[in-house]
Scaffold this motif. Sequence first.
Motif, short mmCIF file in Angstrom:
data_model
loop_
_atom_site.label_atom_id
_atom_site.label_comp_id
_atom_site.label_asym_id
_atom_site.label_seq_id
_atom_site.Cartn_x
_atom_site.Cartn_y
_atom_site.Cartn_z
N GLU A 51 0.76 -1.29 0.07
CA GLU A 51 -0.17 0.00 0.07
C GLU A 51 0.97 1.24 -0.22
O GLU A 51 0.34 2.25 -0.59
CB GLU A 51 -1.02 -0.01 1.26
N GLU A 54 2.44 1.94 -3.37
CA GLU A 54 1.50 2.39 -4.39
C GLU A 54 1.36 4.12 -3.98
O GLU A 54 1.06 4.82 -5.12
CB GLU A 54 -0.01 1.74 -4.26
N GLN A 55 1.15 4.30 -2.88
CA GLN A 55 1.07 5.82 -2.35
C GLN A 55 2.16 6.56 -3.11
O GLN A 55 2.22 7.64 -3.34
CB GLN A 55 1.18 5.89 -0.85
#
Length: 166
Positions: A51, A54-55
């Motif tokens: 995650e 992706e950020q």
Amino acid sequence: MARRRLPDSITWTAYRRAWALPALALVILFATSFHAEAPVQSTLPPTFQNEQAEQLLEQARTFDQRFADRRPGSTAGFESAQWMRSQFDTLAGPSRDLTVRSVPVTTTSPQTNRSLPLMNVEATLTGRTRELVVIVAHRDTADARGAGGDAAGQIALLTLAKELKS
């Protein structure tokens, strides 16, 4: 009366047998004398997950769109340097362990052979030891743009600085 010579096969067999025992002893010695050392344990906690990746990639795309042309001498090149400086200044806060400075330099354009101004941003984080670690990322690319290159390097550098600062 001439001395009789032993056949080559007998000499070779005796030679092999004579070295077999010392060679076996050396192999055993080498195999048992080396011990693997335990790996050094990191002092940083594992913080990078899918995650977060992706950020970071999204932040790199945003950086790339906001400062599209970061070539030396361009307006976006100077603006991206100012943005990086402000990010490091925010990270530094009132503490004295992180110092930030802008360093004006020049480079030569490979296409025109002209001197072009650009701005480097240096952030120095005082560590716990006297060892020196240099981590760099470039903000500009003369012939290519993209979140996969210089923009991702800038965001990764800021993320690493935040992790090392905490």
